[in-house]
Design a protein around this motif. Structure first.
Motif, PDB file in Angstrom:
ATOM      1  N   TYR A 123       0.831  -1.209   0.000  1.00 40.66           N
ATOM      2  CA  TYR A 123       0.000   0.000   0.000  1.00 40.66           C
ATOM      3  C   TYR A 123       0.861   1.253   0.000  1.00 40.66           C
ATOM      4  CZ  TYR A 123      -4.369  -2.555   0.694  1.00 40.66           C
ATOM      5  OH  TYR A 123      -5.460  -3.363   0.533  1.00 40.66           O
ATOM      6  N   ALA A 124       1.959   1.230   0.752  1.00 38.84           N
ATOM      7  CA  ALA A 124       2.857   2.394   0.797  1.00 38.84           C
ATOM      8  C   ALA A 124       3.478   2.660  -0.575  1.00 38.84           C
ATOM      9  CB  ALA A 124       3.962   2.170   1.840  1.00 38.84           C
ATOM     10  N   LEU A 125       3.762   1.595  -1.300  1.00 33.16           N
ATOM     11  CA  LEU A 125       4.334   1.744  -2.641  1.00 33.16           C
ATOM     12  C   LEU A 125       3.284   2.080  -3.689  1.00 33.16           C
ATOM     13  CD1 LEU A 125       6.727  -1.358  -2.654  1.00 33.16           C
ATOM     14  CD2 LEU A 125       7.435   1.038  -2.611  1.00 33.16           C
ATOM     15  N   GLU A 126       2.011   1.987  -3.298  1.00 33.48           N
ATOM     16  CA  GLU A 126       0.886   2.202  -4.220  1.00 33.48           C
ATOM     17  C   GLU A 126       1.011   1.289  -5.443  1.00 33.48           C
ATOM     18  OE1 GLU A 126       0.662   6.334  -5.135  1.00 33.48           O
ATOM     19  OE2 GLU A 126      -0.025   6.902  -3.133  1.00 33.48           O
ATOM     20  N   SER A 127       1.428   0.046  -5.158  1.00 32.54           N
ATOM     21  CA  SER A 127       1.616  -0.934  -6.233  1.00 32.54           C
ATOM     22  C   SER A 127       0.438  -1.900  -6.242  1.00 32.54           C
ATOM     23  CB  SER A 127       2.931  -1.709  -6.017  1.00 32.54           C
ATOM     24  OG  SER A 127       3.006  -2.802  -6.892  1.00 32.54           O
ATOM     25  N   HIS A 128      -0.451  -1.729  -7.233  1.00 32.12           N
ATOM     26  CA  HIS A 128      -1.612  -2.616  -7.345  1.00 32.12           C
ATOM     27  C   HIS A 128      -1.188  -4.061  -7.557  1.00 32.12           C
ATOM     28  CE1 HIS A 128      -4.416   0.617  -7.181  1.00 32.12           C
ATOM     29  NE2 HIS A 128      -4.020   1.177  -8.314  1.00 32.12           N
ATOM     30  N   GLU A 129      -0.131  -4.240  -8.340  1.00 26.44           N
ATOM     31  CA  GLU A 129       0.310  -5.591  -8.639  1.00 26.44           C
ATOM     32  C   GLU A 129       0.766  -6.312  -7.372  1.00 26.44           C
ATOM     33  OE1 GLU A 129       3.766  -7.752 -11.297  1.00 26.44           O
ATOM     34  OE2 GLU A 129       2.951  -5.823 -11.993  1.00 26.44           O
ATOM     35  N   ARG A 130       1.541  -5.614  -6.546  1.00 29.19           N
ATOM     36  CA  ARG A 130       2.014  -6.244  -5.305  1.00 29.19           C
ATOM     37  C   ARG A 130       0.865  -6.437  -4.320  1.00 29.19           C
ATOM     38  NH1 ARG A 130       6.966  -3.371  -6.711  1.00 29.19           N
ATOM     39  NH2 ARG A 130       8.652  -4.943  -6.809  1.00 29.19           N
ATOM     40  N   GLN A 131      -0.078  -5.504  -4.301  1.00 29.57           N
ATOM     41  CA  GLN A 131      -1.241  -5.650  -3.413  1.00 29.57           C
ATOM     42  C   GLN A 131      -2.007  -6.928  -3.750  1.00 29.57           C
ATOM     43  OE1 GLN A 131      -3.636  -2.031  -3.604  1.00 29.57           O
ATOM     44  NE2 GLN A 131      -1.771  -0.787  -3.482  1.00 29.57           N
TER      45      GLN A 131
END
Length: 903
Positions: A642-650
């Motif tokens: 969430y901190a990285l705002e990475s949808h893929e990692r989420q």
């Protein structure tokens, strides 16, 4: 020779439409080599073709790049097909075996016209109106009959016999193929063929042209064979006079005229001297020349397949390739099935065999693994079979045959040719853009290599370089040029992988080129580039289950990172090594890699790598049944995502969390999380995660008893998995679909699903799914009362499950073993397996806890201990109801059928 500049407008318009030259050619009904000549400015379209082009592209001739028709540029006006009636030939009485459809003799279009022959040449032999009878004339320069007989060309010989009968006079039948493909050998065999000679009863004329033919000597010999007196031939000068005179001398005679090894259009056309009863066969190494000489009757010779290649070696050197065909197969593959290469190899092996020492033969086989040795094997040329491309004193070898063409190339094109040898050889292909980047050239140089017969074009602007041609070019490539080209290619590949990392079909198509670039980076010690490229390509290799290749590349990249003291590179290579070990169920090894990667990622503040490592560590904890620890790790990973705002990692973290909640019995929460991940995956176009989530949601609804929706989800997921080549997920989906079929008592269909899944799981060496699929196959045989087969599969399944050590997998096999012994009425063994299963159930796993109690309850029932059976069944039912599991109905029904127990 080019007369005007290249037509970039036509090339640009074609590429904007996404058309390869072959595709445009097919739309116009012409050869793709003609398109290349238009684009290079060597040929001007005929009026008909220009009209078609304008209609197709919706442009004027000027917009297509065709200005006023230049007189200095050859037009393809003569090449435009025209329809004529079939010649009134006596060919139908020839002793050929024709199929009914072949005997119909359809109209064949006319190719390029012949030379314009002069009109006032005296010919005294034609004074009488009655045609004299002649003795058959068989050219003494026809190469001797091939011995042993040609291998792998019988079908082609039969087809060409038919073409000789069906084709019309004045039309060339053209054979083309790479140097060493056996064109001359095939033409010679046809010239000696009894059926062919019976049909062409007046003889066979042979012209071995090559790069420097002596047409005057050739025509003199033909004139003598045709009975022309010296008083006539002595006064002839120039090709046109000779052509007309020879044609008149032939008259209505039935002669096969073979023009072998043509290099120039004008020289080949000069040999087209036959009359109405004659046929012309031309062989050439140049596909563009074949296309110019013959419009329809163009035959490309192909390589021999592995079986034919082995047969050719065995024919030439009997006994060298015996029971173990592997050395022979390796040789056939090494030379790409090229007939000349295999002939030279076979003769060389026979010469070693004649010594009677087996050691010499084995030593020769080892030497032949070296491409330089294969290229340099040579034989002296016999005058009667001399290759027309080579001087008389030059030994025949692959090196000399290819060099004959190589010498025609200019310096720039030759450098391009040598550089292309770095790309994967046939049967692999490579994209035009890859070739242009590697060789730092234009498409024009590639066209020239195609015209020279050294490079082959296939669909979609892709190219093929034959293995032997590539070996020759690689032998001549300088280390300096190799270094420059390798650097260009690897840098291009790094950017390519960044742009297309989720385009699995594209990566699959270019995987051989990408692996070639990685090999170049490794050999050239381009360490930083190697690390970047490997880390970008590793996810694809792991997804496809190419663990051996992934392991090799990752270890090389790790060594490079060590040499550069690159902690970031070490962190990422360790991450992927951990992921690969996890896929192979080596959990201890995977955890070690991942923990080391985590420390390095934290030290370099690489939060993306930290998140990826935490996700993988959480997956290990889940697989080992440590659900609380798994949730804790994954929640930390989710915060980073969430901190990285990475949808893929989420989506990666949420997917694994959903599996944890499913295993702990929190089905609603798991389902909600899975649907959230599905939306995210579709939002970012992540087909890999989409097919995994569809499978998981299908499993959830299937456990609740909605088999129709589950099957629909599994089918959709399977289509995606096959599309992107996700072999692990394909195994899972075949397993799920098999279990649905089993639920509906469709055992044969279930077996088919399980068998396909098991075969795939074995291919990628995935022990978890091997164990599960073996277990399910065992359960099918158990349901069909085949105890022997059931036990066979369950034995292997349990062995693999114990090696894996994953609780879920062990519980699965032990449950089936328990039912196996129940069916055999061996209740003590059945109870032992259900109790061991209960001990393996992870804390908080309600599903397997319920199944273990249900199994024990059935054992108690079999022993008439109904009170205990009822108690154990109630425990199972309570847990299944809490999970809203579809199997709860079966347990409830079983409990209701138990005899009443008195107080």
């Amino acid at each position: 020779m080019r007369i005007v500049g290249p037509n970039d407008q036509l090339r640009t318009l074609r590429k904007r439409r996404g058309l390869a030259r072959k595709q445009l050619a097919e739309m116009l009904g012409i050869s793709h080599f003609t398109i290349g000549r238009w684009e290079r400015g060597e040929l001007f379209p005929s009026t008909v073709m220009l009209d078609r082009l304008c209609t197709l592209f919706g442009c004027s001739p000027l917009e297509l790049g065709f200005h006023a028709h230049p007189a200095s540029v050859q037009s393809d006006e003569l090449a435009t097909p025209t329809t004529e009636q079939p010649a009134d030939s006596a060919a139908s009485s020839a002793p050929f075996e024709l199929s009914p459809s072949a005997a119909a003799r359809p109209t064949i279009q006319t190719p390029l016209s012949t030379l314009n022959v002069g009109s006032d040449v005296p010919f005294v032999a034609a004074a009488s109106s009655a045609l004299p009878l002649y003795e058959p004339c068989f050219d003494p320069t026809i190469p001797l009959r091939v011995s042993p007989a040609l291998v792998g060309r019988a079908e082609l010989q039969a087809m060409l016999r038919v073409r000789f009968q069906m084709s019309r006079a004045g039309v060339f039948i053209a054979l083309h193929g790479l140097p060493g493909m056996g064109k001359t050998a095939l033409a010679s065999t046809l010239s000696h063929d009894e059926a062919v000679r019976a049909h062409f009863s007046d003889g066979v004329l042979w012209a071995g042209l090559g790069p420097h033919p002596n047409l005057q000597a050739l025509f003199n010999r033909w004139g003598t064979l045709l009975g022309l007196p010296a008083s006539v031939t002595g006064n002839l000068s120039g090709v046109e006079e000779w052509s007309k005179t020879l044609r008149q001398a032939i008259g209505q005679r039935k002669i096969l005229i073979v023009v072998d090894d043509a290099w120039q259009l004008e020289e080949a056309l000069a040999c087209k001297i036959g009359g109405e009863q004659c046929r012309h066969l031309v062989t050439t190494r140049f596909p563009s020349l074949a296309a110019q000489l013959a419009v329809e009757d163009v035959v490309q010779l192909q390589e021999l397949n592995e079986t034919e290649g082995i047969a050719l070696i065995n024919t030439l050197a009997p006994g060298v390739i015996t029971v173990d065909e592997q050395p022979g197969l390796e040789l056939v593959r090494a030379v790409g099935g090229l007939p000349l290469a295999l002939t030279l190899i076979g003769n060389y092996l026979r010469s070693q065999q004649e010594s009677g020492e087996e050691q010499r033969v084995q030593s020769a086989l080892r030497l032949l693994k070296d491409m330089a040795v294969r290229l340099r094997i040579s034989e002296p040329q016999h005058p009667s079979t001399r290759h027309s491309s080579l001087p008389a004193d030059t030994p025949l070898s692959l090196l000399s045959i290819i060099a004959a063409t190589d010498q025609l190339l200019n310096t720039v094109v030759r450098t391009v040719f040598y550089t292309l040898s770095l790309l994967p050889a046939k049967p692999e292909s490579f994209a035009e853009e890859m070739a242009l980047v590697l060789a730092d050239c234009s498409a024009d140089e590639l066209d020239q290599l195609m015209d020279a017969g050294l490079l082959e074009c296939t669909v979609g602007d892709r190219y093929l370089l034959h293995q032997v041609i590539a070996d020759y070019a690689r032998l001549h490539l300088s280390e300096e040029e190799k270094g420059r080209s390798g650097m260009r290619l690897i840098r291009y590949i790094i950017e390519y992988l960044k742009q297309h990392r989720k385009d699995h079909e594209l990566l699959d198509r270019e995987s051989s080129t990408i692996l070639t670039a990685l090999e170049l980076a490794y050999t050239l010690e381009l360490r930083a580039e190697l690390i970047q490229a490997v880390c970008a390509f590793a996810p694809f290799l792991i997804l496809r289950g190419f663990y051996g290749q992934a392991d090799l590349q990752l270890r090389r990249a790790y060594e490079a990172a060590e040499a550069l003291n690159d902690d970031g590179g070490r962190a990422h290579t360790l991450l992927y090594l951990g992921d690969m070990a996890l896929k192979q169920s080596s959990f201890t090894e995977a955890e070690k890699y991942l923990q080391d990667s985590l420390l390095l990622a934290i030290a370099t503040n690489d939060q993306g790598c930290v998140c990826d490592v935490l996700t993988s560590l959480g997956s290990i904890a889940w697989r080992m049944g440590e659900y609380a620890q798994a949730e804790e790790i994954l929640q930390k990973g989710l915060q980073v995502a969430y901190a990285l705002e990475s949808h893929e990692r989420q989506e990666h973290v949420l997917k694994t969390l959903g599996l944890v909640y499913m295993s702990r019995g929190d089905i609603d929460r798991s389902a909600a999380m899975m649907r959230e991940v599905l939306a995210l995956a579709r939002q970012v176009g992540d087909r890999e995660q989409e097919c995994v989530i569809l499978s998981n949601i299908g499993a959830l609804v299937g456990e609740r008893g909605d088999h129709a929706q589950a099957e629909e989800l599994f089918d959709e997921a399977l289509q995606l998995a096959r599309q992107i080549g996700h072999r692990e997920q394909t195994c899972v989906l075949l397993l799920n679909l098999g279990n649905l079929s089993k639920e509906h008592n469709n055992y044969e269909q279930a077996k088919n699903y399980f068998d396909e899944g098991l075969q795939l799981a074995r291919q990628i060496r995935y022990p978890e799914w091997i164990s599960v699929l073996l277990c399910d196959l065992g359960s099918i045989f158990l349901m069909q009362d085949d105890a022997e087969q059931a036990e066979h599969y369950l034995n292997e399944s349990l062995l693999v499950a114990r090696q894996v050590g994953r609780p879920h997998i062990l519980c699965n096999v032990m449950q089936q073993y328990g039912y196996f012994y129940l069916a055999q009425q061996q209740y003590q063994q059945a109870e032992a397996y259900f109790r061991e299963m209960l001990q393996e159930v992870p804390d908080g796993d309600q599903l397997w806890y319920a199944f273990a109690h249900y199994g024990l309850g059935q054992v108690a029932e079999a022993l008439d201990n109904y009170s205990e059976a009822y108690r154990l069944g109630e425990i199972a039912l309570q847990n299944l109801v809490m999970l809203d599991h579809g199997h709860a109905r079966a347990v409830r029904s079983w409990l209701e059928d138990l005899p009443e127990v008195s107080e």
